[in-house]
Design a protein around this motif. Structure first.
Motif, PDB file in Angstrom:
ATOM      1  N   LEU A  76      60.851 -15.680   3.134  1.00 24.33           N
ATOM      2  CA  LEU A  76      62.302 -15.829   3.161  1.00 24.33           C
ATOM      3  C   LEU A  76      62.771 -16.557   4.416  1.00 24.33           C
ATOM      4  O   LEU A  76      62.142 -16.476   5.474  1.00 24.33           O
ATOM      5  CB  LEU A  76      62.962 -14.445   3.107  1.00 24.33           C
ATOM      6  N   ASP A  77      63.867 -17.263   4.263  1.00 20.58           N
ATOM      7  CA  ASP A  77      64.579 -17.874   5.394  1.00 20.58           C
ATOM      8  C   ASP A  77      63.770 -18.944   6.134  1.00 20.58           C
ATOM      9  O   ASP A  77      63.738 -18.979   7.364  1.00 20.58           O
ATOM     10  CB  ASP A  77      65.031 -16.797   6.396  1.00 20.58           C
ATOM     11  N   GLU A 124      58.559 -13.722  10.781  1.00 17.63           N
ATOM     12  CA  GLU A 124      57.449 -12.764  10.807  1.00 17.63           C
ATOM     13  C   GLU A 124      56.116 -13.451  10.547  1.00 17.63           C
ATOM     14  O   GLU A 124      55.098 -13.103  11.144  1.00 17.63           O
ATOM     15  CB  GLU A 124      57.650 -11.687   9.734  1.00 17.63           C
ATOM     16  N   LYS A 150      56.277  -9.479   1.117  1.00 18.11           N
ATOM     17  CA  LYS A 150      57.485 -10.219   1.469  1.00 18.11           C
ATOM     18  C   LYS A 150      57.543 -10.323   2.985  1.00 18.11           C
ATOM     19  O   LYS A 150      57.397  -9.329   3.695  1.00 18.11           O
ATOM     20  CB  LYS A 150      58.719  -9.505   0.933  1.00 18.11           C
ATOM     21  N   THR A 210      59.609 -12.618   6.304  1.00 22.37           N
ATOM     22  CA  THR A 210      60.527 -13.669   6.729  1.00 22.37           C
ATOM     23  C   THR A 210      59.662 -14.770   7.342  1.00 22.37           C
ATOM     24  O   THR A 210      58.509 -14.526   7.745  1.00 22.37           O
ATOM     25  CB  THR A 210      61.547 -13.179   7.774  1.00 22.37           C
ATOM     26  N   THR A 260      62.312 -19.166   0.127  1.00 22.89           N
ATOM     27  CA  THR A 260      63.728 -19.490   0.237  1.00 22.89           C
ATOM     28  C   THR A 260      63.896 -20.314   1.505  1.00 22.89           C
ATOM     29  O   THR A 260      63.284 -20.029   2.532  1.00 22.89           O
ATOM     30  CB  THR A 260      64.624 -18.233   0.298  1.00 22.89           C
ATOM     31  N   SER A 261      64.716 -21.365   1.404  1.00 22.93           N
ATOM     32  CA  SER A 261      64.883 -22.281   2.520  1.00 22.93           C
ATOM     33  C   SER A 261      66.315 -22.792   2.567  1.00 22.93           C
ATOM     34  O   SER A 261      66.973 -22.901   1.534  1.00 22.93           O
ATOM     35  CB  SER A 261      63.917 -23.462   2.358  1.00 22.93           C
TER      36      SER A 261
END
Length: 153
Positions: free
Chosen positions: A36-37, A12, A7, A9, A69-70
């Motif tokens: 994510l994000d 990252e 996982k 971000t 995820t967006s």
């Protein structure tokens, strides 16, 4: 096993100067990756967009399960809605042909792609096409396994 899941971000993963080789190594190590994000990217973030496309390519090549995820639909993250409508109308015949071949419409790209060169438009269209394919049931059933190249016929 949870050892085969990663996982990150978006910051990252794409906010550092990583290369295609780095992304290929991540996708070789992990059969499933969560990102994510993912933000909507604008003209000032082309380097981030290029890294994300490179990461999508690595996931595709290594048959990795990718969950994202967006803040906007994934096909609109490379849009620059503040650009002029004329840019949208000025797509070359080659750009339109590439988009047609990959089944990508102007609506899927957004009001105006942040990419201006043919190579960038092709890379974006290919990334969208790959994301669509990676979202299929067939992909989900075969991706992330030891034999990542097995296909369901």
């Amino acid at each position: 096993s949870s050892d085969n899941i990663a996982k990150f971000t978006f910051a990252e993963l794409c906010g550092k100067p990583l290369s295609a080789a780095d992304y290929l190594e991540v996708t070789k190590q992990f059969g499933t990756v969560f990102v994510l994000d993912v933000p909507k990217l604008d003209l000032g973030q082309k380097d981030l967009a290029r890294r994300f496309i490179t990461f999508i390519d690595a996931c595709y090549e290594n048959h990795t399960k990718l969950f994202v995820t967006s803040e906007v639909p994934i096909y609109k993250i490379f849009s620059d809605d503040t650009s002029s409508i004329q840019q949208k109308q000025d797509k070359t015949d080659h750009m339109r042909s590439v988009m047609d071949d990959l089944g990508i419409s102007d609506q899927q790209i957004g009001t105006t792609s942040i990419f201006t060169g043919e190579e960038e438009v092709f890379a974006f269209a290919r990334a969208c096409s790959r994301l669509i394919q990676m979202g299929t049931k067939e992909w989900a059933m075969t991706a992330g396994h030891e034999d990542k190249h097995a296909m369901i016929l």
